[in-house]
Design an enzyme around this catalytic site. Sequence first.
Site, PDB file in Angstrom:
ATOM      1  N   HIS A 154       0.691  -1.159  -0.055  1.00  0.00           N
ATOM      2  CA  HIS A 154      -0.014  -0.058   0.128  1.00  0.00           C
ATOM      3  C   HIS A 154       0.973   1.457   0.034  1.00  0.00           C
ATOM      4  O   HIS A 154       1.895   1.150   0.770  1.00  0.00           O
ATOM      5  CB  HIS A 154      -0.697  -0.024   1.292  1.00  0.00           C
ATOM      6  CG  HIS A 154      -2.092   0.829   1.244  1.00  0.00           C
ATOM      7  ND1 HIS A 154      -1.961   2.291   1.227  1.00  0.00           N
ATOM      8  CD2 HIS A 154      -3.425   0.680   0.745  1.00  0.00           C
ATOM      9  CE1 HIS A 154      -3.166   2.543   1.125  1.00  0.00           C
ATOM     10  NE2 HIS A 154      -3.983   1.826   0.895  1.00  0.00           N
ATOM     11  N   ASP A 211      -7.950  -5.558   0.054  1.00  0.00           N
ATOM     12  CA  ASP A 211      -8.346  -6.315  -1.178  1.00  0.00           C
ATOM     13  C   ASP A 211      -7.857  -7.820  -1.025  1.00  0.00           C
ATOM     14  O   ASP A 211      -8.347  -8.614  -1.733  1.00  0.00           O
ATOM     15  CB  ASP A 211      -7.868  -5.622  -2.304  1.00  0.00           C
ATOM     16  CG  ASP A 211      -8.257  -4.361  -2.698  1.00  0.00           C
ATOM     17  OD1 ASP A 211      -7.448  -3.295  -2.890  1.00  0.00           O
ATOM     18  OD2 ASP A 211      -9.487  -4.194  -2.770  1.00  0.00           O
TER      19      ASP A 211
HETATM   20  C1  SDX Z   1      -5.995   0.231  -2.871  1.00  0.00           C
HETATM   21  O1  SDX Z   1      -4.561   4.586  -1.883  1.00  0.00           O
HETATM   22  C2  SDX Z   1      -5.346   4.034  -1.461  1.00  0.00           C
HETATM   23  O2  SDX Z   1      -5.751   4.286  -0.371  1.00  0.00           O
HETATM   24  C3  SDX Z   1      -5.917   2.660  -2.034  1.00  0.00           C
HETATM   25  C4  SDX Z   1      -7.072   1.912  -1.336  1.00  0.00           C
HETATM   26  C5  SDX Z   1      -8.187   2.565  -0.976  1.00  0.00           C
HETATM   27  O3  SDX Z   1      -8.955   2.389  -0.021  1.00  0.00           O
HETATM   28  O4  SDX Z   1      -8.605   3.742  -1.826  1.00  0.00           O
HETATM   29  O5  SDX Z   1      -6.366   1.475  -0.074  1.00  0.00           O
HETATM   30  C6  SDX Z   1      -7.418   0.823  -1.974  1.00  0.00           C
HETATM   31  O6  SDX Z   1      -5.995   0.284  -3.988  1.00  0.00           O
HETATM   32  C7  SDX Z   1      -5.367  -0.878  -1.994  1.00  0.00           C
HETATM   33  C8  SDX Z   1      -4.133  -1.261  -2.980  1.00  0.00           C
HETATM   34  C9  SDX Z   1      -4.653  -2.491  -3.785  1.00  0.00           C
HETATM   35  N1  SDX Z   1      -3.476  -2.798  -4.728  1.00  0.00           N
HETATM   36  C10 SDX Z   1      -2.898  -3.953  -4.947  1.00  0.00           C
HETATM   37  O7  SDX Z   1      -2.974  -4.800  -3.876  1.00  0.00           O
HETATM   38  C11 SDX Z   1      -1.993  -4.305  -5.975  1.00  0.00           C
HETATM   39  C12 SDX Z   1      -0.677  -4.736  -5.497  1.00  0.00           C
HETATM   40  N2  SDX Z   1       0.156  -3.975  -4.872  1.00  0.00           N
HETATM   41  C13 SDX Z   1       0.862  -2.884  -5.427  1.00  0.00           C
HETATM   42  O8  SDX Z   1       0.844  -2.726  -6.986  1.00  0.00           O
HETATM   43  C14 SDX Z   1       1.500  -1.711  -4.614  1.00  0.00           C
HETATM   44  O9  SDX Z   1       1.727  -2.155  -3.571  1.00  0.00           O
HETATM   45  C15 SDX Z   1       0.511  -0.409  -4.455  1.00  0.00           C
HETATM   46  C16 SDX Z   1       0.144   0.072  -5.845  1.00  0.00           C
HETATM   47  C17 SDX Z   1      -0.734  -0.822  -3.677  1.00  0.00           C
HETATM   48  C18 SDX Z   1       1.585   0.566  -3.974  1.00  0.00           C
HETATM   49  O10 SDX Z   1       2.439   0.819  -4.963  1.00  0.00           O
HETATM   50  P1  SDX Z   1       3.287   1.963  -4.547  1.00  0.00           P
HETATM   51  O11 SDX Z   1       3.242   2.596  -3.150  1.00  0.00           O
HETATM   52  O12 SDX Z   1       3.666   2.867  -5.610  1.00  0.00           O
HETATM   53  O13 SDX Z   1       4.600   1.124  -4.093  1.00  0.00           O
HETATM   54  P2  SDX Z   1       5.651   0.528  -5.114  1.00  0.00           P
HETATM   55  O14 SDX Z   1       5.012   0.206  -6.273  1.00  0.00           O
HETATM   56  O15 SDX Z   1       6.933   1.593  -5.402  1.00  0.00           O
HETATM   57  O16 SDX Z   1       6.658  -0.681  -4.574  1.00  0.00           O
HETATM   58  C19 SDX Z   1       7.343  -0.191  -3.585  1.00  0.00           C
HETATM   59  C20 SDX Z   1       8.371  -1.432  -3.562  1.00  0.00           C
HETATM   60  C21 SDX Z   1       8.460  -1.996  -4.851  1.00  0.00           C
HETATM   61  O17 SDX Z   1       9.901  -2.456  -4.890  1.00  0.00           O
HETATM   62  P3  SDX Z   1      11.404  -1.586  -5.304  1.00  0.00           P
HETATM   63  O18 SDX Z   1      11.130  -0.956  -6.793  1.00  0.00           O
HETATM   64  O19 SDX Z   1      11.391  -0.601  -4.043  1.00  0.00           O
HETATM   65  O20 SDX Z   1      12.452  -2.707  -5.341  1.00  0.00           O
HETATM   66  O21 SDX Z   1       7.568  -2.823  -2.918  1.00  0.00           O
HETATM   67  C22 SDX Z   1       7.452  -3.505  -4.173  1.00  0.00           C
HETATM   68  C23 SDX Z   1       7.830  -3.018  -5.420  1.00  0.00           C
HETATM   69  O22 SDX Z   1       8.326  -3.792  -6.406  1.00  0.00           O
HETATM   70  N3  SDX Z   1       5.977  -4.132  -3.991  1.00  0.00           N
HETATM   71  C24 SDX Z   1       5.602  -5.265  -4.247  1.00  0.00           C
HETATM   72  C25 SDX Z   1       4.240  -5.218  -3.917  1.00  0.00           C
HETATM   73  N4  SDX Z   1       3.707  -4.018  -3.971  1.00  0.00           N
HETATM   74  C26 SDX Z   1       4.844  -3.275  -3.938  1.00  0.00           C
HETATM   75  N5  SDX Z   1       6.195  -6.486  -4.242  1.00  0.00           N
HETATM   76  C27 SDX Z   1       5.515  -7.569  -4.504  1.00  0.00           C
HETATM   77  N6  SDX Z   1       4.154  -7.602  -4.337  1.00  0.00           N
HETATM   78  C28 SDX Z   1       3.380  -6.589  -4.110  1.00  0.00           C
HETATM   79  N7  SDX Z   1       2.150  -6.422  -3.918  1.00  0.00           N
END
Ligand code: SDX
Length: 428
Positions: free
Chosen positions: A305, A363
């Site tokens: 998140h 989720d």
């Molecule tokens: C919702 O914003 C809100 O409040 C949203 C929400 C709401 O109520 O409105 O809470 C609802 O959207 C919840 C999130 C649902 N999405 C997912 O579950 C999809 C999977 N998660 C991700 O794609 C990700 O964690 C996000 C999109 C939720 C957050 O992305 P960020 O903050 O941009 O973080 P990032 O993509 O920069 O990740 C940081 C690091 C990365 O590694 P590095 O590049 O630093 O090496 O963490 C890793 C990412 O690769 N990472 C994951 C991961 N999520 C982040 N690695 C594996 N699995 C994951 N799920």
Amino acid sequence: MSSEASLAIGGKSLEMSIKDGSIGPSVLDISKLYAQTGMFTYDPGFTSTASCESKITYIDGDEGILLYRGYPIEQLAEHGDFLETCYLLLYGELPTPSQREDFNYNVTHHTMVHEQMMRFFQGFRRDAHPMSVMVASVGALSAFYHDSTDISDPTQRMIASMRMIAKIPTLAAMAYKYSVGQPFVYPQNNLDYSANFLRMCFAVPCEDYQVNPVLARALDRIFILHADHEQNASTSTVRLAGSSGANPFACIAAGVACLWGPAHGGANEAALKMLQEIGTPDRIPHYIARAKDKNDPFRLMGFGHRVYKNYDPRAKIMQKTTHEVLKELGVKDDPLLDVAMELERIALHDSYFIEKKLYPNIDFYSGITLKAMGFPTSMFTVLFALARTVGWIAQWKEMIEDPSQRIGRPRQLYTGEAKRDYIPVAKR
Ligand code: SDX
């Protein structure tokens, strides 16, 4: 309360005020930065940017805290109901008994949609994704309700807000019924909000339908958990659309469209598909390795998140609700739940997820619960949109009523071609 910060740029010192909130991070007011320095700030994804001032929802991502108008989500989910939460998000206080009765009556008596909306649905293929139908039908409401699109009129804003909250379950149920080829079911005014929605989805003309009160209560709690969440992507979309003066129905349609993405509200559908693809706990290590592999775009859906760097408080309540629903439905051991629980256990002990502070989000468990209730995967994000509509409307209303609000218009860092002259095709 505010204090000052100074920024040394190009030999000059720029004074900027620091504004403190009631709780949470302070902000550095950079609104004069461009005028005084000719420079923009640069913050793709807005990781360090506050786009507005708000009194509606507060999140502390490190502590895993979520407050709606100051009330902890755990207490609202335990003791409140969704329409009471709607009132709280819209007006800032929990309703008195008479306010609650008036609000519930008002919402209940706006649940029907214009009969011609049914013809509107006929234009879709039956296998259209229900979210595509929702984007279109929510936007189409502005074609039916011209008398509540003058956003400068507080009465019309209130009517539009009521209509949106009241009609979104009816449209969502119609999207589901259309996708399964069953007749639409009209709302029943003697049922509460969530029971009414379950009946509009699962009743058929050939027999009576009794709403299961345990499932209705569970769904009502799920709606509370999804109602609002500060300036997330879809809420920011609604605010930006609303800042141009677009009518509220069009703004909410924009929010529905943004929520659909798998990185946002679409994650509940993607998380369930991921659990189904994993299938059995012995296949989890392979998927954990894929999630950690920089060269593999696979991510654990339902994990991570932007704000929560601790356990999403909603996920904890969601997990408890999942067990309640499965018990009520007599589901002894759901293989998907087994995979989810084992995946969570492994991930939370894995250094990659610990270092990156990746925890289950709302989720992760919601799909298991909604599937057990009888909703197809394609309806999961529709239910998220149904619940989030009140948050979008409350944030839109707050923005419209903010005297300092202006049209949102971010700038950019341009790295394209500098000015150059046209080359006739014969000389290319
Ligand atoms: C919702 O914003 C809100 O409040 C949203 C929400 C709401 O109520 O409105 O809470 C609802 O959207 C919840 C999130 C649902 N999405 C997912 O579950 C999809 C999977 N998660 C991700 O794609 C990700 O964690 C996000 C999109 C939720 C957050 O992305 P960020 O903050 O941009 O973080 P990032 O993509 O920069 O990740 C940081 C690091 C990365 O590694 P590095 O590049 O630093 O090496 O963490 C890793 C990412 O690769 N990472 C994951 C991961 N999520 C982040 N690695 C594996 N699995 C994951 N799920």
